[in-house]
Design a protein around this motif. Structure first.
Motif, PDB file in Angstrom:
ATOM      1  N   GLU A  79       0.816  -1.219   0.000  1.00  0.00           N
ATOM      2  CA  GLU A  79       0.000   0.000   0.000  1.00  0.00           C
ATOM      3  C   GLU A  79       0.853   1.274   0.000  1.00  0.00           C
ATOM      4  OE1 GLU A  79      -0.626  -2.590   1.959  1.00  0.00           O
ATOM      5  OE2 GLU A  79      -0.357  -2.113   4.067  1.00  0.00           O
ATOM      6  N   GLU A  80       2.129   1.133   0.375  1.00  0.00           N
ATOM      7  CA  GLU A  80       3.007   2.308   0.315  1.00  0.00           C
ATOM      8  C   GLU A  80       3.484   2.568  -1.114  1.00  0.00           C
ATOM      9  OE1 GLU A  80       6.089   2.937   3.243  1.00  0.00           O
ATOM     10  OE2 GLU A  80       5.061   1.637   4.664  1.00  0.00           O
ATOM     11  N   PHE A  81       3.370   1.557  -1.958  1.00  0.00           N
ATOM     12  CA  PHE A  81       3.753   1.700  -3.364  1.00  0.00           C
ATOM     13  C   PHE A  81       2.680   1.049  -4.220  1.00  0.00           C
ATOM     14  CE2 PHE A  81       7.447   1.372  -0.650  1.00  0.00           C
ATOM     15  CZ  PHE A  81       8.029   2.608  -0.886  1.00  0.00           C
ATOM     16  N   LEU A  82       1.595   1.720  -4.354  1.00  0.00           N
ATOM     17  CA  LEU A  82       0.396   1.154  -4.956  1.00  0.00           C
ATOM     18  C   LEU A  82       0.588   0.866  -6.453  1.00  0.00           C
ATOM     19  CD1 LEU A  82      -2.237   0.730  -3.415  1.00  0.00           C
ATOM     20  CD2 LEU A  82      -3.076   2.841  -4.392  1.00  0.00           C
ATOM     21  N   PRO A  83       0.387  -0.400  -6.876  1.00  0.00           N
ATOM     22  CA  PRO A  83       0.594  -0.708  -8.295  1.00  0.00           C
ATOM     23  C   PRO A  83      -0.672  -0.543  -9.142  1.00  0.00           C
ATOM     24  CG  PRO A  83       0.319  -2.727  -7.060  1.00  0.00           C
ATOM     25  CD  PRO A  83       0.098  -1.601  -6.088  1.00  0.00           C
ATOM     26  N   ILE A  84      -1.505   0.429  -8.813  1.00  0.00           N
ATOM     27  CA  ILE A  84      -2.774   0.593  -9.522  1.00  0.00           C
ATOM     28  C   ILE A  84      -2.720   1.834 -10.409  1.00  0.00           C
ATOM     29  CG2 ILE A  84      -5.280   0.823  -9.205  1.00  0.00           C
ATOM     30  CD1 ILE A  84      -4.235  -1.773  -8.065  1.00  0.00           C
ATOM     31  N   LYS A  85      -3.287   1.686 -11.591  1.00  0.00           N
ATOM     32  CA  LYS A  85      -3.309   2.772 -12.568  1.00  0.00           C
ATOM     33  C   LYS A  85      -3.987   4.011 -11.979  1.00  0.00           C
ATOM     34  CE  LYS A  85      -5.871   2.263 -16.333  1.00  0.00           C
ATOM     35  NZ  LYS A  85      -6.441   1.646 -17.509  1.00  0.00           N
ATOM     36  N   GLU A  86      -3.512   5.180 -12.350  1.00  0.00           N
ATOM     37  CA  GLU A  86      -4.110   6.419 -11.835  1.00  0.00           C
ATOM     38  C   GLU A  86      -5.561   6.564 -12.255  1.00  0.00           C
ATOM     39  OE1 GLU A  86      -1.918   9.964 -12.833  1.00  0.00           O
ATOM     40  OE2 GLU A  86      -0.059   8.864 -12.485  1.00  0.00           O
ATOM     41  N   SER A  87      -6.333   7.185 -11.395  1.00  0.00           N
ATOM     42  CA  SER A  87      -7.710   7.548 -11.703  1.00  0.00           C
ATOM     43  C   SER A  87      -8.502   6.362 -12.252  1.00  0.00           C
ATOM     44  CB  SER A  87      -7.686   8.689 -12.723  1.00  0.00           C
ATOM     45  OG  SER A  87      -8.939   9.251 -12.842  1.00  0.00           O
ATOM     46  N   SER A  88      -8.438   5.236 -11.543  1.00  0.00           N
ATOM     47  CA  SER A  88      -9.103   4.047 -12.085  1.00  0.00           C
ATOM     48  C   SER A  88     -10.105   3.408 -11.130  1.00  0.00           C
ATOM     49  CB  SER A  88      -8.064   3.008 -12.517  1.00  0.00           C
ATOM     50  OG  SER A  88      -7.309   2.587 -11.408  1.00  0.00           O
ATOM     51  N   VAL A  89     -10.157   3.819  -9.861  1.00  0.00           N
ATOM     52  CA  VAL A  89     -11.137   3.206  -8.955  1.00  0.00           C
ATOM     53  C   VAL A  89     -12.051   4.267  -8.343  1.00  0.00           C
ATOM     54  CG1 VAL A  89      -9.678   1.224  -8.389  1.00  0.00           C
ATOM     55  CG2 VAL A  89      -9.569   3.234  -6.965  1.00  0.00           C
ATOM     56  N   ASP A  90     -13.270   3.815  -7.963  1.00  0.00           N
ATOM     57  CA  ASP A  90     -14.246   4.741  -7.384  1.00  0.00           C
ATOM     58  C   ASP A  90     -14.159   4.771  -5.868  1.00  0.00           C
ATOM     59  OD1 ASP A  90     -15.926   5.288  -9.881  1.00  0.00           O
ATOM     60  OD2 ASP A  90     -15.888   3.113  -9.807  1.00  0.00           O
ATOM     61  N   LEU A  91     -13.604   3.700  -5.305  1.00  0.00           N
ATOM     62  CA  LEU A  91     -13.613   3.572  -3.855  1.00  0.00           C
ATOM     63  C   LEU A  91     -12.352   2.847  -3.392  1.00  0.00           C
ATOM     64  CD1 LEU A  91     -15.223   3.391  -1.049  1.00  0.00           C
ATOM     65  CD2 LEU A  91     -16.178   1.271  -1.934  1.00  0.00           C
ATOM     66  N   VAL A  92     -11.740   3.360  -2.327  1.00  0.00           N
ATOM     67  CA  VAL A  92     -10.628   2.645  -1.707  1.00  0.00           C
ATOM     68  C   VAL A  92     -11.041   2.331  -0.274  1.00  0.00           C
ATOM     69  CG1 VAL A  92      -8.221   2.747  -0.966  1.00  0.00           C
ATOM     70  CG2 VAL A  92      -8.867   3.769  -3.126  1.00  0.00           C
TER      71      VAL A  92
END
Lengths: 122, 204
Positions: free
Chosen positions: B143-156
């Protein structure tokens, strides 16, 4: 790992400016049949990067997707079933995801990609 | 539940001003490799190993975690918005999965934990009790280095999984980047009163 997952992952190694899309290195690919959900597919169509999905499905040996995606295709059942197959039924069980800039391999084992970084990469 | 801090943050409707930059630069670590600007309080490697072992001992139900997850997810009722794509960060993945019950109208859920055993356990549990039609995606990631594409989820969602980060602001900045405009960050963290209880226990 399904291609739905691949479409959202990006490399986050320090200094990498464009870690998306990750290249796929396939060792073992499985196909698992799942029920088709048309509404889900329609919702997902606008969210995914079509070119990345086409490229990724080719790497896994499925070349039935059209080069360009257009929302008018969603009316066609044949298109939907191909889209469904590529997005949700193709599984990369063993292999790797490769950072487009640094060439770093992120292993995929038992269908789960491991995106953890080494200490010198953060 | 005053023992837990719940965090409820919305991203602004406007696009984030710094979305043109890569994720990695948004950890608040110093750019200089020789030392980190944030104190390394936790040995993240060791923590991951501890969680790998904990995954083998985990039971399929945990009243404490389920309670926290329930309280946290109840907040989704306060939002009129639907959240088709959600990212669940490490901590109590399985408790979140158990307690979701269609809240937030989530269609696609990314389950991420730094411990591969935790992710595997979560996947196995979902394979057995596949009782809803949420498309779940499993990723091992930090979670300190999130491998998720920018602006791609509605909720964390993060349920009891951020208190062992060395760089909490960095982790939250990256979650914000992963969120779309008008997205929601929902987290439960141990802190405040909880820590007071712990010190009371340890001193008696």
């Amino acid at each position: 790992m399904r291609l739905l997952t691949h479409n959202m992952l990006s490399s986050n190694i320090k200094g990498v400016t464009n870690g998306f899309p990750l290249r796929i290195e396939a060792v073992k690919v499985e196909e698992k049949t799942v029920e088709m959900n048309t509404d889900f597919l329609k919702n997902m169509f606008v969210k995914i990067d079509w070119k990345v999905l086409v490229e990724a499905s080719r790497t896994l040996g499925y070349a039935e997707l059209p080069e360009e995606g257009d929302s008018s295709f969603l009316e066609s059942d044949e298109f939907l079933s191909r889209f469904h197959h590529a997005l949700l039924e193709l599984h990369l069980e063993e292999g790797a995801l490769i950072c487009p800039e640094t060439g770093r391999r992120f292993p995929v084992t038992k269908g789960i990609p491991n995106m953890l970084l080494h200490e010198d990469e953060v | 539940m005053r023992a837990f801090w719940s965090l409820l943050l919305r991203t602004s409707r406007k696009n984030q001003p710094f979305s043109a930059f890569p994720f990695a630069n948004f950890s608040t670590h110093n750019a200089d490799h020789s030392h980190h600007s944030t104190l390394q309080i936790f040995d993240r490697n060791l923590k991951r190993k501890q969680r790998d072992r904990a995954a083998w001992l985990m039971s399929s139900k945990d009243p404490l975690l389920d309670n926290v997850a329930h309280n946290l997810l109840d907040r989704l009722h306060d939002c009129k918005k639907d959240f088709p794509t959600a990212l669940c960060l490490g901590g109590s993945l399985q408790a979140i999965r158990r307690s979701l019950n269609g809240r937030g109208s989530i269609e696609k859920l990314i389950m991420m934990d730094a411990s591969s055993e935790m992710v595997q356990a979560c996947k196995n549990a979902a394979d057995v009790s596949n009782n809803d039609n949420i498309e779940s995606v499993y990723v091992v990631g930090d979670e300190e280095f999130l491998p998720i594409k920018e602006s791609s989820v509605d909720l964390v969602i993060s349920c009891l999984g951020l208190h062992w980060t060395n760089d909490l602001p960095g982790a939250m900045i990256q979650s914000r980047l992963a969120l779309k405009p008008d997205g929601l960050f929902l987290a439960a963290i141990l802190g405040g009163e909880t820590l007071k209880y712990f010190s009371k226990f340890s001193s008696t």
